[in-house]
Every structure is written in C-alpha cells, then in structure tokens.
Scaffold this active site. Sequence first.
Site, PDB file in Angstrom:
ATOM      1  N   HIS A 131       0.844  -1.211   0.000  1.00  0.00           N
ATOM      2  CA  HIS A 131       0.000   0.000   0.000  1.00  0.00           C
ATOM      3  C   HIS A 131       0.869   1.247   0.000  1.00  0.00           C
ATOM      4  CE1 HIS A 131      -3.218  -2.775   1.312  1.00  0.00           C
ATOM      5  NE2 HIS A 131      -4.048  -1.864   0.802  1.00  0.00           N
ATOM      6  N   LYS A 135      -0.659   5.068   4.554  1.00  0.00           N
ATOM      7  CA  LYS A 135      -1.536   4.139   5.274  1.00  0.00           C
ATOM      8  C   LYS A 135      -1.116   4.033   6.745  1.00  0.00           C
ATOM      9  CE  LYS A 135      -3.765  -0.378   4.908  1.00  0.00           C
ATOM     10  NZ  LYS A 135      -5.059   0.225   5.267  1.00  0.00           N
TER      11      LYS A 135
HETATM   12  N1  LIG Z   1     -12.725  -0.997   3.042  1.00  0.00           N
HETATM   13  C1  LIG Z   1     -12.214  -0.491   1.913  1.00  0.00           C
HETATM   14  O1  LIG Z   1     -12.619  -0.859   0.787  1.00  0.00           O
HETATM   15  C2  LIG Z   1     -11.148   0.545   2.008  1.00  0.00           C
HETATM   16  C3  LIG Z   1     -10.746   0.969   3.237  1.00  0.00           C
HETATM   17  N2  LIG Z   1      -9.877   2.000   3.366  1.00  0.00           N
HETATM   18  C4  LIG Z   1      -9.655   2.465   4.728  1.00  0.00           C
HETATM   19  O2  LIG Z   1     -10.408   3.665   4.883  1.00  0.00           O
HETATM   20  C5  LIG Z   1      -9.767   4.532   5.802  1.00  0.00           C
HETATM   21  C6  LIG Z   1      -9.587   5.910   5.142  1.00  0.00           C
HETATM   22  O3  LIG Z   1      -8.723   5.798   4.051  1.00  0.00           O
HETATM   23  P1  LIG Z   1      -8.275   7.115   3.238  1.00  0.00           P
HETATM   24  O4  LIG Z   1      -9.454   7.886   2.808  1.00  0.00           O
HETATM   25  O5  LIG Z   1      -7.285   6.659   2.241  1.00  0.00           O
HETATM   26  O6  LIG Z   1      -7.511   7.927   4.406  1.00  0.00           O
HETATM   27  P2  LIG Z   1      -7.334   9.513   4.502  1.00  0.00           P
HETATM   28  O7  LIG Z   1      -6.256   9.707   5.540  1.00  0.00           O
HETATM   29  O8  LIG Z   1      -7.149  10.107   3.167  1.00  0.00           O
HETATM   30  O9  LIG Z   1      -8.747   9.999   5.086  1.00  0.00           O
HETATM   31  C7  LIG Z   1      -9.148   9.836   6.393  1.00  0.00           C
HETATM   32  C8  LIG Z   1      -9.818  11.119   6.812  1.00  0.00           C
HETATM   33  O10 LIG Z   1     -10.416  10.953   8.092  1.00  0.00           O
HETATM   34  C9  LIG Z   1     -10.298  12.195   8.756  1.00  0.00           C
HETATM   35  N3  LIG Z   1     -10.578  12.102  10.182  1.00  0.00           N
HETATM   36  C10 LIG Z   1      -9.725  12.136  11.245  1.00  0.00           C
HETATM   37  N4  LIG Z   1     -10.423  12.056  12.392  1.00  0.00           N
HETATM   38  C11 LIG Z   1     -11.735  11.990  12.053  1.00  0.00           C
HETATM   39  C12 LIG Z   1     -12.940  11.913  12.801  1.00  0.00           C
HETATM   40  N5  LIG Z   1     -12.946  11.891  14.136  1.00  0.00           N
HETATM   41  N6  LIG Z   1     -14.116  11.820  12.104  1.00  0.00           N
HETATM   42  C13 LIG Z   1     -14.134  11.850  10.764  1.00  0.00           C
HETATM   43  N7  LIG Z   1     -13.012  11.949  10.006  1.00  0.00           N
HETATM   44  C14 LIG Z   1     -11.838  12.009  10.645  1.00  0.00           C
HETATM   45  C15 LIG Z   1      -8.885  12.648   8.411  1.00  0.00           C
HETATM   46  O11 LIG Z   1      -8.698  14.034   8.678  1.00  0.00           O
HETATM   47  C16 LIG Z   1      -8.848  12.305   6.934  1.00  0.00           C
HETATM   48  O12 LIG Z   1      -9.310  13.376   6.123  1.00  0.00           O
HETATM   49  C17 LIG Z   1      -8.479   3.831   6.200  1.00  0.00           C
HETATM   50  O13 LIG Z   1      -8.698   3.134   7.402  1.00  0.00           O
HETATM   51  C18 LIG Z   1      -8.244   2.825   5.070  1.00  0.00           C
HETATM   52  O14 LIG Z   1      -7.504   1.704   5.479  1.00  0.00           O
HETATM   53  C19 LIG Z   1      -9.336   2.620   2.287  1.00  0.00           C
HETATM   54  C20 LIG Z   1      -9.657   2.216   1.021  1.00  0.00           C
HETATM   55  C21 LIG Z   1     -10.592   1.135   0.782  1.00  0.00           C
HETATM   56  O1  LIG Z   2      -5.661   2.199   3.288  1.00  0.00           O
HETATM   57  C1  LIG Z   2      -5.949   1.875   2.119  1.00  0.00           C
HETATM   58  O2  LIG Z   2      -5.649   2.590   1.146  1.00  0.00           O
HETATM   59  C2  LIG Z   2      -6.679   0.618   1.900  1.00  0.00           C
HETATM   60  N1  LIG Z   2      -7.140  -0.005   2.946  1.00  0.00           N
HETATM   61  C3  LIG Z   2      -7.927  -1.182   2.978  1.00  0.00           C
HETATM   62  C4  LIG Z   2      -7.215  -2.266   3.761  1.00  0.00           C
HETATM   63  O3  LIG Z   2      -6.605  -1.954   4.803  1.00  0.00           O
HETATM   64  O4  LIG Z   2      -7.294  -3.422   3.376  1.00  0.00           O
HETATM   65  C5  LIG Z   2      -8.416  -1.593   1.615  1.00  0.00           C
HETATM   66  C6  LIG Z   2      -7.542  -1.256   0.463  1.00  0.00           C
HETATM   67  O5  LIG Z   2      -6.561  -2.222   0.316  1.00  0.00           O
HETATM   68  C7  LIG Z   2      -6.953   0.146   0.535  1.00  0.00           C
END
Ligand SMILES: NC(=O)C1=CN([C@@H]2O[C@H](COP(=O)(O)OP(=O)(O)OC[C@H]3O[C@@H](n4cnc5c(N)ncnc54)[C@H](O)[C@@H]3O)[C@@H](O)[C@H]2O)C=CC1
Ligand SMILES: O=C(O)C1=N[C@H](C(=O)O)C[C@H](O)C1
Length: 234
Positions: A131, A135
Amino acid sequence: MKIALLGYGRMGQTIEKIAVDRGHEIVLRVDKGDTEYDITKADVAIDFSIPDAAFNNISNCFYHQVPVVSGTTGWLDKYNEAVSLCKEKKGAFIYASNFSLGVNIFFELNKSLAKMMSQLEQYKVSMEEIHHTKKLDAPSGTAITLAEGIIDNHEAYTEWKLNDSSGSSLPISAKRVDDVPGTHTVTYESEVDTLMIQHKAHSRQGFALGAVIAAEWLKEKTGVFTMNDVLNIG
Ligand SMILES: NC(=O)C1=CN([C@@H]2O[C@H](COP(=O)(O)OP(=O)(O)OC[C@H]3O[C@@H](n4cnc5c(N)ncnc54)[C@H](O)[C@@H]3O)[C@@H](O)[C@H]2O)C=CC1
Ligand SMILES: O=C(O)C1=N[C@H](C(=O)O)C[C@H](O)C1
C-alpha cells in the site's frame, strides 16, 4: 439518497464523486475536529475515517438510527462491541475490509484454494500486501480478512503474524510504496513450484463504488450485514 460522509480524505472524496454521479446528494462532510453535526439529516452514513475515530462515528449513527457503512480498517478490536450496539439500538451496519467487487471474489477464491491446499503438506502459504506510504495500519484489513479465510479452511494454520512463519503462523509481509492503492498476493510455495493468486487495485474507484452500492442496499434495512449479503455471493 442523502449521504453523510464520515471522513473526507482520499476515500471520502472519491466516494463523493461516484455518489453524485449515481444521483445521490452529499448532505454532510465530517472530518477531523468536527464534533457538532446533525447525522439525522442523512438517509445513510459512509465512514472512511481513521482507526481511532471509526467506532465513535459508527456508534453515533446507531444512536440516531442512521444506517452506516464503514470501510475504515485498524479498529476491529471493537467490532463485536459495534455489532452488539447495532442490535441493541436496532440500527443497520455493514463493515468490509475491502468494498471492491474484485476483492470480494478474491476472498471466496482464497477460501476455496485454502481448502484444497490443506491436503497438500508440501506447500507453505505466505501473504504480501503493498500500500501507499500514507496508510496508518499494518497489515491491511484486507490481508487480515484473507488470513482469516485461510485459517478457517487450512488445517496447518491457527493464527497470522507479521513477518513470522514460526509454528502454525501464517506470515504476512506489509510493504509501503509511494502511491500504490492496494495489492494483495497469497503464495503457496513447495520445493518444486509456486502457486500465487493476486488482486491489484488500479485506483480507489472500485473501493468507492462498492461502498456506495453497499449504502444503497443498506438504506431501508435493519441488522448487521457483510458484502457477501450485498453481492449475493459466498
Ligand atoms: N474498506 C475499503 O474498501 C477501504 C478501506 N480504506 C480504509 O479507509 C480509511 C480511510 O482511508 P483514506 O481515505 O485513504 O484515508 P485519509 O487519511 O485520506 O482519510 C481519512 C480522513 O479521516 C479524517 N478524520 C480524522 N479524524 C476523524 C474523525 N474523528 N471523524 C471523521 N473523520 C476524521 C482525516 O482528517 C482524513 O481526512 C483507512 O482506514 C483505510 O484503510 C481505504 C480504502 C478502501
Ligand atoms: O488504506 C488503504 O488505502 C486501503 N485499505 C484497505 C485495507 O486496509 O485493506 C483496503 C484497500 O486495500 C486500501
């Protein structure tokens, strides 16, 4: 459908574009430091925030009977608590470590392969996830789901560990490279050959589309569901 975005980072912004293209309205964008907001404006909430914030964001939706989809990883020590609260408050909840269609098919393929490979002692399994460097958690939630799929279906493995193949541990290696959206590889290695299955995301579009489809599906429901319910697989 009126959508609240809990977390407006890379995923929140990608989801916004897809949701608007599909005719939905974003009525709330909640990010770090936002404490005073009215979640009841939304028909459904989508949480892609950070590990420390996810449980509170999700619980707040249960207290206000707003269905919630969460893709945030790294908070699952509290998943069972979230499930209990959802049932107690008659809420609606879907968590998935990965919302993309391809990965959800990959999860099923991984389980079937583990079942077959369990009979072949000469193959040792290992996993790699790659990743982007922003992350926060390791290993990825997707890698943990894949590891659980193997442990449930393969007699030789009882737990997963980061970079440790001792005893009955399934080793996971987590690499962080520039802007990689997410690559997961499961490898079975014997002395004579190597068998690999891999999912490689080309962008965040697949994750975001899956989350919006899950939100559309969850909107009128009550209970705790998975992506297998949404996609009718598994
Ligand atoms: N399940 C899935 O398909 C996927 C899961 N993810 C997960 O989603 C999460 C977010 O990923 P990204 O958007 O890439 O991260 P990012 O860091 O770009 O966005 C996270 C956002 O949450 C904000 N944040 C911090 N505290 C907060 C609060 N109390 N309430 C609301 N927002 C708050 C941050 O300021 C930031 O803007 C990660 O845990 C990642 O692993 C990411 C991609 C796919
Ligand atoms: O943090 C990410 O970017 C992603 N997080 C998810 C994970 O922890 O598996 C899903 C995806 O791989 C992207």
